[in-house]
Design a protein around this motif. Structure first.
Motif, PDB file in Angstrom:
ATOM      1  N   LEU A   2       0.827  -1.202   0.000  1.00  0.00           N
ATOM      2  CA  LEU A   2       0.000   0.000   0.000  1.00  0.00           C
ATOM      3  C   LEU A   2       0.863   1.255   0.000  1.00  0.00           C
ATOM      4  CD1 LEU A   2      -2.864   1.188   0.172  1.00  0.00           C
ATOM      5  CD2 LEU A   2      -2.705   0.970   2.666  1.00  0.00           C
ATOM      6  N   ALA A   3       1.899   1.273   0.848  1.00  0.00           N
ATOM      7  CA  ALA A   3       2.798   2.427   0.912  1.00  0.00           C
ATOM      8  C   ALA A   3       3.499   2.642  -0.421  1.00  0.00           C
ATOM      9  CB  ALA A   3       3.819   2.230   2.027  1.00  0.00           C
ATOM     10  N   ALA A   4       3.918   1.562  -1.062  1.00  0.00           N
ATOM     11  CA  ALA A   4       4.585   1.677  -2.355  1.00  0.00           C
ATOM     12  C   ALA A   4       3.632   2.237  -3.405  1.00  0.00           C
ATOM     13  CB  ALA A   4       5.122   0.315  -2.786  1.00  0.00           C
ATOM     14  N   ASP A   5       2.399   1.755  -3.414  1.00  0.00           N
ATOM     15  CA  ASP A   5       1.413   2.225  -4.391  1.00  0.00           C
ATOM     16  C   ASP A   5       1.059   3.698  -4.180  1.00  0.00           C
ATOM     17  OD1 ASP A   5       1.320  -0.267  -5.554  1.00  0.00           O
ATOM     18  OD2 ASP A   5      -0.501  -0.900  -4.503  1.00  0.00           O
ATOM     19  N   LEU A   6       1.023   4.129  -2.914  1.00  0.00           N
ATOM     20  CA  LEU A   6       0.640   5.501  -2.602  1.00  0.00           C
ATOM     21  C   LEU A   6       1.834   6.452  -2.560  1.00  0.00           C
ATOM     22  CD1 LEU A   6      -1.976   4.850   0.262  1.00  0.00           C
ATOM     23  CD2 LEU A   6      -2.439   5.392  -2.149  1.00  0.00           C
ATOM     24  N   ASN A   7       3.028   5.914  -2.819  1.00  0.00           N
ATOM     25  CA  ASN A   7       4.256   6.721  -2.782  1.00  0.00           C
ATOM     26  C   ASN A   7       4.495   7.306  -1.384  1.00  0.00           C
ATOM     27  OD1 ASN A   7       6.583   7.683  -4.114  1.00  0.00           O
ATOM     28  ND2 ASN A   7       5.650   9.681  -4.446  1.00  0.00           N
ATOM     29  N   VAL A   8       4.227   6.493  -0.378  1.00  0.00           N
ATOM     30  CA  VAL A   8       4.427   6.891   1.015  1.00  0.00           C
ATOM     31  C   VAL A   8       5.729   6.274   1.525  1.00  0.00           C
ATOM     32  CG1 VAL A   8       3.539   6.692   3.373  1.00  0.00           C
ATOM     33  CG2 VAL A   8       1.963   7.130   1.488  1.00  0.00           C
ATOM     34  N   PRO A   9       6.714   7.069   1.912  1.00  0.00           N
ATOM     35  CA  PRO A   9       7.961   6.502   2.446  1.00  0.00           C
ATOM     36  C   PRO A   9       7.703   5.771   3.767  1.00  0.00           C
ATOM     37  CG  PRO A   9       8.238   8.811   1.825  1.00  0.00           C
ATOM     38  CD  PRO A   9       6.770   8.542   1.818  1.00  0.00           C
ATOM     39  N   ILE A  10       8.457   4.711   4.005  1.00  0.00           N
ATOM     40  CA  ILE A  10       8.307   3.972   5.253  1.00  0.00           C
ATOM     41  C   ILE A  10       9.564   4.108   6.115  1.00  0.00           C
ATOM     42  CG2 ILE A  10       6.836   2.289   4.073  1.00  0.00           C
ATOM     43  CD1 ILE A  10       9.171   0.240   4.541  1.00  0.00           C
ATOM     44  N   ALA A  11       9.409   3.767   7.383  1.00  0.00           N
ATOM     45  CA  ALA A  11      10.526   3.702   8.319  1.00  0.00           C
ATOM     46  C   ALA A  11      10.418   2.395   9.085  1.00  0.00           C
ATOM     47  CB  ALA A  11      10.500   4.893   9.275  1.00  0.00           C
ATOM     48  N   MET A  12      11.537   1.961   9.641  1.00  0.00           N
ATOM     49  CA  MET A  12      11.557   0.763  10.477  1.00  0.00           C
ATOM     50  C   MET A  12      12.375   1.052  11.721  1.00  0.00           C
ATOM     51  SD  MET A  12      12.101  -2.263   7.611  1.00  0.00           S
ATOM     52  CE  MET A  12      13.254  -1.315   6.597  1.00  0.00           C
ATOM     53  N   LEU A  13      11.831   0.695  12.868  1.00  0.00           N
ATOM     54  CA  LEU A  13      12.534   0.898  14.128  1.00  0.00           C
ATOM     55  C   LEU A  13      12.481  -0.406  14.910  1.00  0.00           C
ATOM     56  CD1 LEU A  13      12.056   3.958  16.546  1.00  0.00           C
ATOM     57  CD2 LEU A  13      12.812   1.707  17.282  1.00  0.00           C
ATOM     58  N   GLY A  14      13.654  -0.974  15.160  1.00  0.00           N
ATOM     59  CA  GLY A  14      13.713  -2.226  15.904  1.00  0.00           C
ATOM     60  C   GLY A  14      14.710  -3.182  15.280  1.00  0.00           C
ATOM     61  N   ALA A  15      14.822  -4.354  15.890  1.00  0.00           N
ATOM     62  CA  ALA A  15      15.725  -5.408  15.406  1.00  0.00           C
ATOM     63  C   ALA A  15      17.178  -4.916  15.403  1.00  0.00           C
ATOM     64  CB  ALA A  15      15.281  -5.886  14.020  1.00  0.00           C
ATOM     65  N   THR A  16      17.977  -5.432  14.467  1.00  0.00           N
ATOM     66  CA  THR A  16      19.397  -5.076  14.374  1.00  0.00           C
ATOM     67  C   THR A  16      19.664  -4.417  13.032  1.00  0.00           C
ATOM     68  OG1 THR A  16      20.024  -7.187  13.374  1.00  0.00           O
ATOM     69  CG2 THR A  16      19.993  -7.075  15.801  1.00  0.00           C
ATOM     70  N   GLU A  17      20.838  -3.808  12.904  1.00  0.00           N
ATOM     71  CA  GLU A  17      21.195  -3.177  11.634  1.00  0.00           C
ATOM     72  C   GLU A  17      21.215  -4.206  10.502  1.00  0.00           C
ATOM     73  OE1 GLU A  17      24.788  -0.971  11.995  1.00  0.00           O
ATOM     74  OE2 GLU A  17      23.971   0.471  13.442  1.00  0.00           O
ATOM     75  N   GLU A  18      21.704  -5.402  10.797  1.00  0.00           N
ATOM     76  CA  GLU A  18      21.738  -6.450   9.779  1.00  0.00           C
ATOM     77  C   GLU A  18      20.328  -6.827   9.333  1.00  0.00           C
ATOM     78  OE1 GLU A  18      23.367 -11.044   9.131  1.00  0.00           O
ATOM     79  OE2 GLU A  18      23.247 -10.184  11.141  1.00  0.00           O
ATOM     80  N   THR A  19      19.439  -7.022  10.293  1.00  0.00           N
ATOM     81  CA  THR A  19      18.057  -7.371   9.972  1.00  0.00           C
ATOM     82  C   THR A  19      17.396  -6.272   9.154  1.00  0.00           C
ATOM     83  OG1 THR A  19      17.778  -8.778  11.918  1.00  0.00           O
ATOM     84  CG2 THR A  19      15.780  -7.853  10.953  1.00  0.00           C
ATOM     85  N   LEU A  20      17.623  -5.026   9.533  1.00  0.00           N
ATOM     86  CA  LEU A  20      17.032  -3.907   8.807  1.00  0.00           C
ATOM     87  C   LEU A  20      17.549  -3.843   7.372  1.00  0.00           C
ATOM     88  CD1 LEU A  20      17.148  -1.148  11.573  1.00  0.00           C
ATOM     89  CD2 LEU A  20      15.131  -2.386  10.750  1.00  0.00           C
ATOM     90  N   ALA A  21      18.838  -4.091   7.200  1.00  0.00           N
ATOM     91  CA  ALA A  21      19.420  -4.048   5.855  1.00  0.00           C
ATOM     92  C   ALA A  21      18.851  -5.160   4.976  1.00  0.00           C
ATOM     93  CB  ALA A  21      20.939  -4.165   5.951  1.00  0.00           C
ATOM     94  N   ASP A  43      12.216  -9.813  11.617  1.00  0.00           N
ATOM     95  CA  ASP A  43      13.077 -11.002  11.689  1.00  0.00           C
ATOM     96  C   ASP A  43      12.533 -12.126  10.815  1.00  0.00           C
ATOM     97  OD1 ASP A  43      15.212 -10.284  13.478  1.00  0.00           O
ATOM     98  OD2 ASP A  43      13.719 -10.199  15.064  1.00  0.00           O
ATOM     99  N   PHE A  44      11.201 -12.230  10.695  1.00  0.00           N
ATOM    100  CA  PHE A  44      10.614 -13.230   9.799  1.00  0.00           C
ATOM    101  C   PHE A  44      11.009 -12.942   8.353  1.00  0.00           C
ATOM    102  CE2 PHE A  44       6.910 -13.745  12.995  1.00  0.00           C
ATOM    103  CZ  PHE A  44       7.582 -14.757  13.656  1.00  0.00           C
ATOM    104  N   ILE A  45      10.919 -11.673   7.950  1.00  0.00           N
ATOM    105  CA  ILE A  45      11.255 -11.304   6.568  1.00  0.00           C
ATOM    106  C   ILE A  45      12.738 -11.549   6.293  1.00  0.00           C
ATOM    107  CG2 ILE A  45      11.397  -9.390   4.932  1.00  0.00           C
ATOM    108  CD1 ILE A  45       8.948  -8.195   6.310  1.00  0.00           C
ATOM    109  N   ALA A  46      13.580 -11.179   7.258  1.00  0.00           N
ATOM    110  CA  ALA A  46      15.023 -11.326   7.082  1.00  0.00           C
ATOM    111  C   ALA A  46      15.475 -12.787   7.157  1.00  0.00           C
ATOM    112  CB  ALA A  46      15.763 -10.502   8.134  1.00  0.00           C
ATOM    113  N   GLY A  47      14.614 -13.659   7.672  1.00  0.00           N
ATOM    114  CA  GLY A  47      14.969 -15.066   7.785  1.00  0.00           C
ATOM    115  C   GLY A  47      15.700 -15.419   9.061  1.00  0.00           C
ATOM    116  N   HIS A  48      15.709 -14.498  10.034  1.00  0.00           N
ATOM    117  CA  HIS A  48      16.391 -14.755  11.297  1.00  0.00           C
ATOM    118  C   HIS A  48      15.501 -15.495  12.293  1.00  0.00           C
ATOM    119  CE1 HIS A  48      19.325 -11.202  10.402  1.00  0.00           C
ATOM    120  NE2 HIS A  48      19.625 -12.303   9.740  1.00  0.00           N
ATOM    121  N   GLN A  49      14.198 -15.474  12.047  1.00  0.00           N
ATOM    122  CA  GLN A  49      13.263 -16.284  12.813  1.00  0.00           C
ATOM    123  C   GLN A  49      12.303 -16.939  11.838  1.00  0.00           C
ATOM    124  OE1 GLN A  49      11.355 -14.912  16.434  1.00  0.00           O
ATOM    125  NE2 GLN A  49      12.861 -13.267  16.698  1.00  0.00           N
ATOM    126  N   THR A  50      11.772 -18.087  12.232  1.00  0.00           N
ATOM    127  CA  THR A  50      10.860 -18.827  11.364  1.00  0.00           C
ATOM    128  C   THR A  50       9.473 -18.861  11.972  1.00  0.00           C
ATOM    129  OG1 THR A  50      12.677 -20.245  10.624  1.00  0.00           O
ATOM    130  CG2 THR A  50      10.431 -21.019  10.201  1.00  0.00           C
TER     131      THR A  50
END
Length: 253
Positions: free
Chosen positions: A95-114, A194-201
């Motif tokens: 939805l954010a991509a379609d509406l051209n709305v920038p997102i932010a992420m707060l949490g996890a680790t720098e590796e997970t965020l990347a 973490d689910f998206i990054a594959g660090h948790q299942t």
């Protein structure tokens, strides 16, 4: 929401379609909002932590995360859809991509965020990631570092922020964000990144379909989760009484 409400009455978006339509309206109008996903563990924590309960009641959007909340709501005479927090990320990012709305992420680790950023932008090349913040150890949602993070998100121009801090930190921070970043929507997603990054299942689909995700998770990590689920089962009798009272008194609209 008010202090007389039972936890089940905190769910103010029973329909998945109504929830996403309202979030879409907020994003288009650049109006801030806060999303919490109610489950039994959160209710246990509310009873133990008044600050967490107060923060929850300040959220603009509360949905049912967990089949027990869905079943208890139905017992109380109210139909609600199951909307797990971890399943909100994909449609909200789209939805954010379609509406051209920038997102932010707060949490996890720098590796997970990347890794998460890379995977999300592979699926949605037009997605803008305005801020990625990995909080320090023992991050305090009421501290100055939290205020700085919220100001950074506000200044980044993000219209949607995923909070991956776990309860109660993420919900307490979201309540604070309503004042410090009023044009951004904040969604508490727990281990979603973490689910998206594959660090948790996450539990397999078959376990989710038969409402046994909790058992799969507990068997995967009994030392950490057995006591948590025992506490959740312990509050079921009082929630059953609350649900019946909701139906009897008509407080289920």
């Amino acid at each position: 929401m008010n202090q007389s409400q039972t936890p089940l009455e905190l769910v103010n978006f029973g329909s998945r379609a109504a929830f996403f339509q309202d979030v879409t309206d907020h994003l288009q109008q650049k109006r801030g909002f806060t999303v919490a996903t109610l489950n039994l563990d959160h209710i246990v924590k509310m009873r133990q932590d008044p600050a967490f309960a107060a923060a929850y009641r300040q959220h603009s959007h509360v949905v049912a995360d967990g089949n027990p909340i869905v079943w208890l709501s139905r017992l109380g005479g109210r139909e609600v859809d199951l909307i797990p927090g971890s399943e909100l990320i994909a449609p909200l990012v789209a939805l954010a991509a379609d509406l051209n709305v920038p997102i932010a992420m707060l949490g996890a680790t720098e590796e997970t965020l990347a890794i998460t950023t890379e995977k999300l932008q592979e699926r949605h090349p037009q997605l803008q990631v305005a801020a990625k913040i990995a909080p320090p150890y023992r991050f305090d949602p009421d501290g100055e570092a939290a205020a700085d993070a919220l100001r950074q998100i506000d200044q980044s121009g993000a219209g949607l922020c995923f909070l991956a801090l776990g309860a109660p930190k993420q919900e307490r921070l979201a309540a604070r964000a309503a004042q410090l970043a009023p044009h951004c929507g904040f969604v508490s997603i727990g281990a979603g990144l973490d689910f998206i990054a594959g660090h948790q299942t996450r539990a397999p689909i078959w376990a989710r379909k038969i409402a046994m995700e909790w058992l799969w998770r507990m068997l995967s990590n009994p030392r950490r989760l057995a006591w948590r689920y025992a506490q959740c089962f312990a509050i079921l009798p009082s929630l059953l009484i609350a649900a019946r009272r909701m139906k009897r008194t008509g407080r289920n609209s």
